[in-house]
Design an enzyme around this catalytic site. Structure first.
Site, PDB file in Angstrom:
ATOM      1  N   ARG A   1       0.843  -1.201   0.000  1.00 59.42           N
ATOM      2  CA  ARG A   1       0.000   0.000   0.000  1.00 59.42           C
ATOM      3  C   ARG A   1       0.887   1.263   0.000  1.00 59.42           C
ATOM      4  O   ARG A   1       0.649   2.215  -0.744  1.00 59.42           O
ATOM      5  CB  ARG A   1      -0.914  -0.015   1.228  1.00 59.42           C
ATOM      6  CG  ARG A   1      -1.845   1.177   1.351  1.00 59.42           C
ATOM      7  CD  ARG A   1      -2.726   1.063   2.597  1.00 59.42           C
ATOM      8  NE  ARG A   1      -3.609  -0.085   2.566  1.00 59.42           N
ATOM      9  CZ  ARG A   1      -3.532  -1.134   3.394  1.00 59.42           C
ATOM     10  NH1 ARG A   1      -2.634  -1.161   4.361  1.00 59.42           N
ATOM     11  NH2 ARG A   1      -4.364  -2.143   3.270  1.00 59.42           N
TER      12      ARG A   1
ATOM     13  N   LYS B   1      22.251  11.534   3.192  1.00 56.04           N
ATOM     14  CA  LYS B   1      23.475  10.716   3.207  1.00 56.04           C
ATOM     15  C   LYS B   1      23.353   9.654   4.300  1.00 56.04           C
ATOM     16  O   LYS B   1      23.743   8.506   4.107  1.00 56.04           O
ATOM     17  CB  LYS B   1      24.703  11.597   3.468  1.00 56.04           C
ATOM     18  CG  LYS B   1      24.986  12.613   2.368  1.00 56.04           C
ATOM     19  CD  LYS B   1      26.090  12.185   1.426  1.00 56.04           C
ATOM     20  CE  LYS B   1      26.251  13.167   0.273  1.00 56.04           C
ATOM     21  NZ  LYS B   1      27.144  12.728  -0.779  1.00 56.04           N
TER      22      LYS B   1
ATOM     23  N   GLU C   1      30.512  17.408   4.808  1.00 55.61           N
ATOM     24  CA  GLU C   1      29.766  17.365   3.550  1.00 55.61           C
ATOM     25  C   GLU C   1      29.436  18.768   3.079  1.00 55.61           C
ATOM     26  O   GLU C   1      28.958  19.599   3.857  1.00 55.61           O
ATOM     27  CB  GLU C   1      28.446  16.595   3.799  1.00 55.61           C
ATOM     28  CG  GLU C   1      27.671  16.269   2.539  1.00 55.61           C
ATOM     29  CD  GLU C   1      28.379  15.246   1.668  1.00 55.61           C
ATOM     30  OE1 GLU C   1      28.867  14.227   2.188  1.00 55.61           O
ATOM     31  OE2 GLU C   1      28.457  15.483   0.444  1.00 55.61           O
ATOM     32  N   ASP C   2      29.682  19.017   1.839  1.00 59.21           N
ATOM     33  CA  ASP C   2      29.208  20.226   1.166  1.00 59.21           C
ATOM     34  C   ASP C   2      29.576  21.529   1.883  1.00 59.21           C
ATOM     35  O   ASP C   2      28.748  22.439   2.029  1.00 59.21           O
ATOM     36  CB  ASP C   2      27.700  20.126   0.896  1.00 59.21           C
ATOM     37  CG  ASP C   2      27.403  19.080  -0.193  1.00 59.21           C
ATOM     38  OD1 ASP C   2      28.349  18.423  -0.675  1.00 59.21           O
ATOM     39  OD2 ASP C   2      26.230  18.918  -0.559  1.00 59.21           O
TER      40      ASP C   2
ATOM     41  N   ASN D   1      28.943   8.488  -8.225  1.00 57.50           N
ATOM     42  CA  ASN D   1      28.544   9.300  -7.070  1.00 57.50           C
ATOM     43  C   ASN D   1      29.158   8.694  -5.810  1.00 57.50           C
ATOM     44  O   ASN D   1      29.168   7.468  -5.660  1.00 57.50           O
ATOM     45  CB  ASN D   1      27.017   9.319  -6.957  1.00 57.50           C
ATOM     46  CG  ASN D   1      26.562  10.344  -5.957  1.00 57.50           C
ATOM     47  OD1 ASN D   1      26.828  10.222  -4.761  1.00 57.50           O
ATOM     48  ND2 ASN D   1      25.906  11.377  -6.436  1.00 57.50           N
TER      49      ASN D   1
ATOM     50  N   ALA E   1      35.633  19.141  -5.280  1.00 57.67           N
ATOM     51  CA  ALA E   1      35.435  17.835  -5.922  1.00 57.67           C
ATOM     52  C   ALA E   1      36.460  17.636  -7.044  1.00 57.67           C
ATOM     53  O   ALA E   1      37.126  16.597  -7.105  1.00 57.67           O
ATOM     54  CB  ALA E   1      34.005  17.729  -6.445  1.00 57.67           C
TER      55      ALA E   1
ATOM     56  N   ARG F   1      27.749  24.945   0.314  1.00 55.59           N
ATOM     57  CA  ARG F   1      27.821  24.553  -1.098  1.00 55.59           C
ATOM     58  C   ARG F   1      27.078  23.240  -1.241  1.00 55.59           C
ATOM     59  O   ARG F   1      27.676  22.189  -1.253  1.00 55.59           O
ATOM     60  CB  ARG F   1      29.293  24.443  -1.536  1.00 55.59           C
ATOM     61  CG  ARG F   1      29.558  24.267  -2.990  1.00 55.59           C
ATOM     62  CD  ARG F   1      29.173  22.897  -3.565  1.00 55.59           C
ATOM     63  NE  ARG F   1      30.150  21.853  -3.425  1.00 55.59           N
ATOM     64  CZ  ARG F   1      29.844  20.556  -3.249  1.00 55.59           C
ATOM     65  NH1 ARG F   1      28.601  20.144  -3.157  1.00 55.59           N
ATOM     66  NH2 ARG F   1      30.787  19.663  -3.138  1.00 55.59           N
TER      67      ARG F   1
HETATM   68  N1  LIG Z   1      29.449  12.982  -8.343  1.00 54.88           N
HETATM   69  C1  LIG Z   1      29.742  13.183  -7.093  1.00 54.88           C
HETATM   70  O1  LIG Z   1      29.814  12.243  -6.285  1.00 54.88           O
HETATM   71  C2  LIG Z   1      30.008  14.546  -6.614  1.00 54.88           C
HETATM   72  C3  LIG Z   1      29.693  15.627  -7.380  1.00 54.88           C
HETATM   73  N2  LIG Z   1      29.945  16.874  -6.920  1.00 54.88           N
HETATM   74  C4  LIG Z   1      29.499  17.981  -7.740  1.00 54.88           C
HETATM   75  O2  LIG Z   1      30.598  18.666  -8.257  1.00 54.88           O
HETATM   76  C5  LIG Z   1      30.225  20.008  -8.477  1.00 54.88           C
HETATM   77  C6  LIG Z   1      31.329  20.906  -7.981  1.00 54.88           C
HETATM   78  O3  LIG Z   1      31.514  20.778  -6.600  1.00 54.88           O
HETATM   79  P1  LIG Z   1      32.713  21.584  -5.868  1.00 54.88           P
HETATM   80  O4  LIG Z   1      33.985  21.228  -6.508  1.00 54.88           O
HETATM   81  O5  LIG Z   1      32.654  21.348  -4.426  1.00 54.88           O
HETATM   82  O6  LIG Z   1      32.236  23.049  -6.179  1.00 54.88           O
HETATM   83  P2  LIG Z   1      33.052  24.380  -6.451  1.00 54.88           P
HETATM   84  O7  LIG Z   1      32.073  25.449  -6.546  1.00 54.88           O
HETATM   85  O8  LIG Z   1      34.133  24.478  -5.454  1.00 54.88           O
HETATM   86  O9  LIG Z   1      33.757  24.121  -7.857  1.00 54.88           O
HETATM   87  C7  LIG Z   1      33.238  24.443  -9.080  1.00 54.88           C
HETATM   88  C8  LIG Z   1      34.381  24.585 -10.047  1.00 54.88           C
HETATM   89  O10 LIG Z   1      33.846  24.751 -11.347  1.00 54.88           O
HETATM   90  C9  LIG Z   1      34.487  25.845 -11.975  1.00 54.88           C
HETATM   91  N3  LIG Z   1      33.601  26.488 -12.922  1.00 54.88           N
HETATM   92  C10 LIG Z   1      32.501  27.215 -12.669  1.00 54.88           C
HETATM   93  N4  LIG Z   1      32.023  27.707 -13.809  1.00 54.88           N
HETATM   94  C11 LIG Z   1      32.822  27.274 -14.801  1.00 54.88           C
HETATM   95  C12 LIG Z   1      32.859  27.470 -16.190  1.00 54.88           C
HETATM   96  N5  LIG Z   1      31.961  28.206 -16.798  1.00 54.88           N
HETATM   97  N6  LIG Z   1      33.822  26.868 -16.907  1.00 54.88           N
HETATM   98  C13 LIG Z   1      34.742  26.132 -16.291  1.00 54.88           C
HETATM   99  N7  LIG Z   1      34.764  25.905 -14.977  1.00 54.88           N
HETATM  100  C14 LIG Z   1      33.809  26.487 -14.234  1.00 54.88           C
HETATM  101  C15 LIG Z   1      34.854  26.790 -10.857  1.00 54.88           C
HETATM  102  O11 LIG Z   1      35.886  27.647 -11.246  1.00 54.88           O
HETATM  103  C16 LIG Z   1      35.279  25.791  -9.779  1.00 54.88           C
HETATM  104  O12 LIG Z   1      36.620  25.442  -9.995  1.00 54.88           O
HETATM  105  C17 LIG Z   1      28.878  20.204  -7.796  1.00 54.88           C
HETATM  106  O13 LIG Z   1      27.848  20.184  -8.762  1.00 54.88           O
HETATM  107  C18 LIG Z   1      28.743  18.994  -6.930  1.00 54.88           C
HETATM  108  O14 LIG Z   1      27.409  18.598  -6.775  1.00 54.88           O
HETATM  109  C19 LIG Z   1      30.560  17.108  -5.729  1.00 54.88           C
HETATM  110  C20 LIG Z   1      30.887  16.063  -4.921  1.00 54.88           C
HETATM  111  C21 LIG Z   1      30.565  14.710  -5.278  1.00 54.88           C
HETATM  112  C1  LIG Z   2      27.294  13.855  -4.288  1.00 56.99           C
HETATM  113  C2  LIG Z   2      27.821  14.940  -3.510  1.00 56.99           C
HETATM  114  O1  LIG Z   2      28.376  14.741  -2.441  1.00 56.99           O
HETATM  115  C3  LIG Z   2      27.712  16.287  -4.009  1.00 56.99           C
HETATM  116  O2  LIG Z   2      27.254  16.486  -5.126  1.00 56.99           O
HETATM  117  O3  LIG Z   2      28.112  17.197  -3.289  1.00 56.99           O
HETATM  118 MG   LIG Z   3      28.594  16.492  -1.332  1.00 61.48          MG
END
Ligand SMILES: NC(=O)C1=CN([C@@H]2O[C@H](COP(=O)(O)OP(=O)(O)OC[C@H]3O[C@@H](n4cnc5c(N)ncnc54)[C@H](O)[C@@H]3O)[C@@H](O)[C@H]2O)C=CC1
Ligand SMILES: CC(=O)C(=O)O
Ligand SMILES: [Mg+2]
Length: 543
Positions: free
Chosen positions: A43, A160, A231-232, A445, A295, A142
């Protein structure tokens, strides 16, 4: 968890004191005659599926978790691929954005800057204190790729931890979701009358560091067996607090280390397939990152191990990695840059700024393109065709979350590479048919890593989470693909095997902790591998 939440006030800040209560017995006669637990599970599933909007499904499941936690996790485990995108990314992103509007009841701990000096009192009011084993802590600065969400980041910690419970069998009463309220710079929330956080901008780095010192010291005092997952946090803080605390407390940063591990694992599997198609050795791969935040740099650091495993020295490994940020290719003569970007800054390019991604691809000739940039659509047709023109099987991982920020979609990558792409994304995409054949996207991920890494660290009572333990989790995940999964070129195992995978990863993590001498529970050292897997599995909570 059976708790009653009683509001009280301190210093003008509303806080919730959580008092354990036995579940009230159901009065006789409240259940209809034909009520049956198994039918009720069906259900609940039908009610969930009747909802059209993902956010409504999220709200429904939150409600179910609160009223019938066992049933929630039973359904979750039985339907992992269906539940994960609701309780985790992408829907958890919407839940965060709307948290102050959809809030119904408290879950987890909110600790604010106003609590300085008395953080210990709050932690000590947590029920099941002695059972606490894992806390996911965010400061909301973030959240996924959605930016500064302040206290609206709480659903990330909750989501998480739901995966820890479902995916690794951590007892629900052993988990503590925490959102720190250090203000927010998100004006929209500051102006929102329903916003649940403090109405002030984020505090200075100096004040934040004082707060974090008190917070971590009190956490270890209140919960001596606790592992903390950061985280974040925004990028600078993510690196800073990881470095500050990792040798003093059992703590890891999921975005830096968990993501590094999950991508290394998928990359190992993808690179083997790409090299088999190209005839080029594994050591000759070149990896281009779009995005150089916590990341991107975390993954780049971890991918050094890929080349080192192929026998390259550190310096040669570093040379095989290129980073691009919002100003283009990162190179040393470009000018000042944030500390975390310096290690991968190229010394071998001195020309004008390279800002156009297809131009950068023509310059670097990467075998792999990884997106951690939050830039939706950045891997457009021209970019993907440029990758396809130089690689038999291009590796393309758009890893940004949630799905609407993904650098490209799976069906696009398939179409623009004529079905040759080796693909993994941060948030899930559906399977797609190309040329009459079903292709399966990978989900790169960190949810594949943190449950097993956390479980292993908790069971061996690791005093610290070492780089080698993180790498062990990654290699464990890469090795966990079964024959059926390899036959269809999957880069990651199927999610419905998550418990088995987590047990496997946890075992590898425990063995590495033992090698490194950071296991405080030395009883596990005498177990054989088979006994250790059995031990880990026996410790999992089952709904
Ligand atoms: N798949 C996964 O398990 C994970 C994915 N992520 C994702 O990764 C992404 C980034 O996370 P963070 O590194 O912590 O964020 P952040 O904000 O620190 O890094 C973003 C990076 O992208 C660059 N950027 C932004 N605009 C841009 C552009 N137009 N051209 C080129 N580079 C550009 C920035 O300069 C910066 O270096 C988020 O969307 C997050 O959700 C994060 C952790 C885990
Ligand atoms: C998956 C993850 O930790 C993130 O996007 O920040
Ligand atoms: Mg994260």
């Amino acid at each position: 968890m059976t708790v009653i939440l009683t509001p009280y006030w301190s210093d003008g800040t509303q806080r919730l004191k959580v008092e354990p209560q036995p579940p009230p017995p159901l009065p006789r006669g409240v259940l209809p005659a034909a009520y049956d637990g198994t039918v009720h599970a069906a259900r609940c599933l039908a009610q969930l599926r009747s909802k059209d909007k993902p956010i409504e499904k999220y709200i429904y499941l939150s409600q179910l978790k609160h009223t019938n936690e066992e049933l929630f996790y039973r359904l979750c485990l039985a339907h992992m691929p269906e539940f994960t995108p609701i309780i985790y990314t992408p829907t958890v992103g919407d839940a965060c954005l709307q948290y102050s509007h959809i809030f119904r009841r408290p879950e987890g701990l909110h600790i604010s800057i106003k609590d300085r000096g008395k953080i210990g009192d709050i932690l000590n009011s947590w029920p099941h204190k002695s059972e606490a084993r894992i806390s996911v802590v965010t400061d909301g600065s973030r959240i996924l790729g959605l930016g500064d969400l302040g206290v609206n980041g709480m659903p990330i910690s909750i989501g998480k931890l739901s995966l820890y419970i479902a995916g690794a069998g951590i007892r629900p009463t052993s988990t503590i979701p925490i959102c720190l309220d250090l203000g927010t710079n998100n004006q929209k929330y500051l102006d929102d009358p329903l916003y649940l956080g403090l109405r002030q901008n984020r505090v200075s780095d100096e004040v934040m560091t004082e707060f974090m010192e008190e917070f971590m010291a009190e956490m270890s005092r209140a919960f001596p067996k606790l592992l903390v997952q950061f985280e974040d946090f925004s990028t600078e803080h993510a690196f800073h607090y990881l470095d500050t605390f990792r040798y003093r407390f059992p703590v890891f940063n999921d975005d830096v280390q968990g993501t590094g591990a999950v991508v290394l694992s998928g990359f190992l599997n993808a690179a083997k397939l790409a090299s088999a198609a190209s005839g080029q050795p594994l050591s000759s791969h070149r990896i281009l990152f779009l995005g150089a935040g916590s990341a991107g740099v975390g993954v780049a650091m971890q991918l050094l191990s890929f080349f080192k495993l192929q026998g390259l020295p550190q310096e040669e490994a570093r040379q095989r990695i290129y980073l691009v940020d919002s100003q283009g290719l990162i190179y040393s003569s470009r000018g000042p840059m944030a500390d975390h970007k310096k290690y991968f800054s190229r010394g071998d390019y001195n020309g004008p700024p390279l800002t156009n991604l297809p131009d950068i691809i023509r310059y670097v000739k990467p075998t792999a393109l990884l997106g951690l940039s939050t830039m939706k659509g950045a891997f457009n047709q021209e970019v993907i065709e440029a990758m396809a023109s130089i690689n038999a099987r291009p590796i393309i991982f758009p890893l940004s979350n949630p799905v609407r920020l993904s650098e490209c979609e799976f069906h696009e990558a398939l179409k623009w590479t004529n079905g040759r792409v080796l693909f993994a994304s941060g948030s899930p995409f559906p399977d797609a048919v190309w040329d009459g054949k079903v292709h399966y996207p990978g989900q790169g991920n960190n949810m594949y890593i943190f449950p097993g890494l956390g479980l292993g660290s908790i069971l061996c009572r690791a005093s610290t989470v070492t780089d080698a333990m993180v790498e062990a989790s990654s290699l464990g995940l890469a090795d966990s693909l079964d024959e059926g999964e390899r036959d269809v070129d999957l880069l990651y195992p199927r999610l419905d095997r998550i418990r088995e995978i987590s047990a496997f990863i946890a075992t590898r993590v425990i063995r590495k902790a033992q090698e490194e001498g950071v296991d405080r529970n030395s009883d596990l050292r005498t177990l054989t591998d088979t006994q250790l897997v059995a031990y880990v599995t026996s410790k999992m909570w089952n709904p």
